[in-house]
Design a protein around this motif. Structure first.
Motif, PDB file in Angstrom:
ATOM      1  N   MET A 103       0.870  -0.961  -0.072  1.00 39.10           N
ATOM      2  CA  MET A 103      -0.063  -0.024  -0.113  1.00 39.10           C
ATOM      3  C   MET A 103       0.983   1.194  -0.064  1.00 39.10           C
ATOM      4  SD  MET A 103      -2.972  -0.920   2.771  1.00 39.10           S
ATOM      5  CE  MET A 103      -4.108   0.102   2.348  1.00 39.10           C
ATOM      6  N   ASP A 104       0.093   2.348  -0.329  1.00 38.15           N
ATOM      7  CA  ASP A 104       0.925   3.626  -0.188  1.00 38.15           C
ATOM      8  C   ASP A 104       0.806   4.124   1.308  1.00 38.15           C
ATOM      9  OD1 ASP A 104       1.921   6.248  -0.308  1.00 38.15           O
ATOM     10  OD2 ASP A 104       0.323   6.906  -1.656  1.00 38.15           O
ATOM     11  N   THR A 105       2.284   3.569   1.975  1.00 44.01           N
ATOM     12  CA  THR A 105       2.290   4.116   3.420  1.00 44.01           C
ATOM     13  C   THR A 105       2.539   5.471   3.777  1.00 44.01           C
ATOM     14  OG1 THR A 105       4.607   3.381   3.260  1.00 44.01           O
ATOM     15  CG2 THR A 105       3.139   1.563   4.009  1.00 44.01           C
ATOM     16  N   GLU A 106       2.928   6.192   2.870  1.00 41.01           N
ATOM     17  CA  GLU A 106       3.263   7.645   2.969  1.00 41.01           C
ATOM     18  C   GLU A 106       1.840   8.214   2.800  1.00 41.01           C
ATOM     19  OE1 GLU A 106       6.002   9.638   0.514  1.00 41.01           O
ATOM     20  OE2 GLU A 106       7.328   7.934   0.725  1.00 41.01           O
ATOM     21  N   GLU A 107       0.999   7.877   2.232  1.00 38.22           N
ATOM     22  CA  GLU A 107      -0.478   8.173   2.215  1.00 38.22           C
ATOM     23  C   GLU A 107      -1.248   8.011   3.556  1.00 38.22           C
ATOM     24  OE1 GLU A 107      -3.751   8.835  -1.252  1.00 38.22           O
ATOM     25  OE2 GLU A 107      -3.770   6.751  -0.316  1.00 38.22           O
ATOM     26  N   MET A 108      -0.876   6.905   3.964  1.00 38.56           N
ATOM     27  CA  MET A 108      -1.767   6.403   5.187  1.00 38.56           C
ATOM     28  C   MET A 108      -0.987   6.924   6.405  1.00 38.56           C
ATOM     29  SD  MET A 108      -1.546   2.670   7.094  1.00 38.56           S
ATOM     30  CE  MET A 108      -1.774   1.696   5.425  1.00 38.56           C
ATOM     31  N   VAL A 109       0.116   7.081   6.453  1.00 43.20           N
ATOM     32  CA  VAL A 109       0.701   8.121   7.423  1.00 43.20           C
ATOM     33  C   VAL A 109       0.299   9.686   7.372  1.00 43.20           C
ATOM     34  CG1 VAL A 109       2.688   9.185   8.357  1.00 43.20           C
ATOM     35  CG2 VAL A 109       2.854   6.902   7.853  1.00 43.20           C
ATOM     36  N   ALA A 110      -0.264  10.284   6.243  1.00 36.16           N
ATOM     37  CA  ALA A 110      -0.703  11.446   6.123  1.00 36.16           C
ATOM     38  C   ALA A 110      -2.145  11.326   6.574  1.00 36.16           C
ATOM     39  CB  ALA A 110      -0.471  11.880   4.587  1.00 36.16           C
ATOM     40  N   VAL A 156      -9.791   2.247  20.727  1.00 37.10           N
ATOM     41  CA  VAL A 156      -8.705   1.421  20.672  1.00 37.10           C
ATOM     42  C   VAL A 156      -8.199   1.276  19.261  1.00 37.10           C
ATOM     43  CG1 VAL A 156      -7.625  -0.841  21.092  1.00 37.10           C
ATOM     44  CG2 VAL A 156      -9.150   0.117  22.652  1.00 37.10           C
ATOM     45  N   GLY A 157      -8.979   1.446  18.410  1.00 36.18           N
ATOM     46  CA  GLY A 157      -8.628   1.101  16.976  1.00 36.18           C
ATOM     47  C   GLY A 157      -8.095   2.462  16.306  1.00 36.18           C
ATOM     48  N   LYS A 158      -8.567   3.522  16.977  1.00 38.05           N
ATOM     49  CA  LYS A 158      -7.909   5.000  16.331  1.00 38.05           C
ATOM     50  C   LYS A 158      -6.566   4.877  17.101  1.00 38.05           C
ATOM     51  CE  LYS A 158     -12.392   7.432  16.416  1.00 38.05           C
ATOM     52  NZ  LYS A 158     -13.047   8.259  17.053  1.00 38.05           N
ATOM     53  N   PHE A 159      -6.449   4.526  18.081  1.00 36.53           N
ATOM     54  CA  PHE A 159      -5.113   4.965  18.649  1.00 36.53           C
ATOM     55  C   PHE A 159      -4.018   3.559  18.208  1.00 36.53           C
ATOM     56  CE2 PHE A 159      -1.887   4.235  22.573  1.00 36.53           C
ATOM     57  CZ  PHE A 159      -1.592   5.977  22.338  1.00 36.53           C
ATOM     58  N   MET A 160      -4.312   2.450  17.719  1.00 37.15           N
ATOM     59  CA  MET A 160      -3.570   1.437  17.179  1.00 37.15           C
ATOM     60  C   MET A 160      -3.404   1.860  15.780  1.00 37.15           C
ATOM     61  SD  MET A 160      -2.974  -1.060  19.417  1.00 37.15           S
ATOM     62  CE  MET A 160      -2.656  -2.536  18.175  1.00 37.15           C
ATOM     63  N   PHE A 161      -4.295   2.305  15.168  1.00 35.07           N
ATOM     64  CA  PHE A 161      -3.916   3.159  13.725  1.00 35.07           C
ATOM     65  C   PHE A 161      -2.828   4.257  13.892  1.00 35.07           C
ATOM     66  CE2 PHE A 161      -5.092   5.976  10.377  1.00 35.07           C
ATOM     67  CZ  PHE A 161      -4.500   4.992   9.010  1.00 35.07           C
ATOM     68  N   PHE A 162      -3.207   4.920  14.934  1.00 38.54           N
ATOM     69  CA  PHE A 162      -2.264   6.047  14.940  1.00 38.54           C
ATOM     70  C   PHE A 162      -0.947   5.579  15.466  1.00 38.54           C
ATOM     71  CE2 PHE A 162      -0.134   9.580  17.271  1.00 38.54           C
ATOM     72  CZ  PHE A 162      -0.134  10.547  16.389  1.00 38.54           C
ATOM     73  N   LEU A 163      -0.781   4.657  16.278  1.00 40.03           N
ATOM     74  CA  LEU A 163       0.396   4.138  16.764  1.00 40.03           C
ATOM     75  C   LEU A 163       1.357   3.534  15.496  1.00 40.03           C
ATOM     76  CD1 LEU A 163      -0.040   2.649  20.172  1.00 40.03           C
ATOM     77  CD2 LEU A 163       1.416   4.619  19.790  1.00 40.03           C
ATOM     78  N   PHE A 164       0.377   2.699  14.815  1.00 40.05           N
ATOM     79  CA  PHE A 164       1.081   2.147  13.762  1.00 40.05           C
ATOM     80  C   PHE A 164       1.431   3.152  12.689  1.00 40.05           C
ATOM     81  CE2 PHE A 164       0.382   0.025   9.382  1.00 40.05           C
ATOM     82  CZ  PHE A 164       1.491  -0.640   9.423  1.00 40.05           C
ATOM     83  N   CYS A 165       1.006   3.820  12.380  1.00 38.18           N
ATOM     84  CA  CYS A 165       1.431   5.086  11.463  1.00 38.18           C
ATOM     85  C   CYS A 165       2.425   5.651  12.006  1.00 38.18           C
ATOM     86  CB  CYS A 165       0.216   5.750  10.861  1.00 38.18           C
ATOM     87  SG  CYS A 165      -0.838   4.985   9.957  1.00 38.18           S
TER      88      CYS A 165
END
Length: 172
Positions: A103-110, A156-165
């Protein structure tokens, strides 16, 4: 450094308003071109060192705007992410990383950064990313299916997503 006594029995939202008004008064009085880092609120004198440390963290890690208050409590997720060791997190997020390798990880981080900055408000995040709201929604649904996280509905999902990114951002 300024210590401000606050009226007792105030709600947290009201304290935010009181301090924002106070900063505006300081600017109106001539304290312009200053950065205003607001640390944790303390009720005991011995805890002011903690508030000072919060301010120092803001100055070092967050982009502040002159003559605008920057509240430490608005940046808690970033603060906690900063305290995590990447080496300890690598193994924990290997599964997630394998899922997004194509996937486009830079976009996911943004996307994660925009959601964090807007308190997960889809319309505001989409505007910051120059996406249509539905485009952002489709991307989030794709992330949810890929990562098996409930990003939109669960804290929890929001926080896990943010931590991963955040981990992705540090390793890219």
């Amino acid at each position: 450094m300024i210590f401000k006594a606050l009226p007792t029995a105030r709600k947290p939202v009201a304290v935010h308003t009181v301090l924002t008004t106070f900063v505006q008064e300081l600017v109106d009085w001539g304290l312009k071109n200053c950065y205003y880092a607001i640390g944790t609120l303390q009720c005991q004198m011995r805890l002011y060192a903690d508030s000072y440390q919060s301010c120092q963290w803001l100055v070092k890690h967050e982009t502040m705007i002159k003559d605008q208050p920057c509240f430490f409590t608005d940046h808690l997720a970033g603060y906690f992410c900063d305290k995590l060791q990447i080496s300890e997190m690598d193994n924990l997020f290997d599964y997630f990383y394998e899922q997004v390798v194509n996937m486009d990880t830079e976009e996911m981080v943004a996307v994660a950064d925009a959601l964090y900055r807007t308190n997960f408000n889809l319309k505001q995040a989409a505007d910051q990313l120059y996406f249509h709201r539905n485009t952002l929604l489709y991307k989030l649904q794709d992330y949810e299916q890929t990562l098996k996280l409930d990003i939109r509905g669960s804290m929890v999902g929001k926080f896990m997503f943010f931590l991963f990114c955040d981990l992705l951002k540090k390793t890219l």
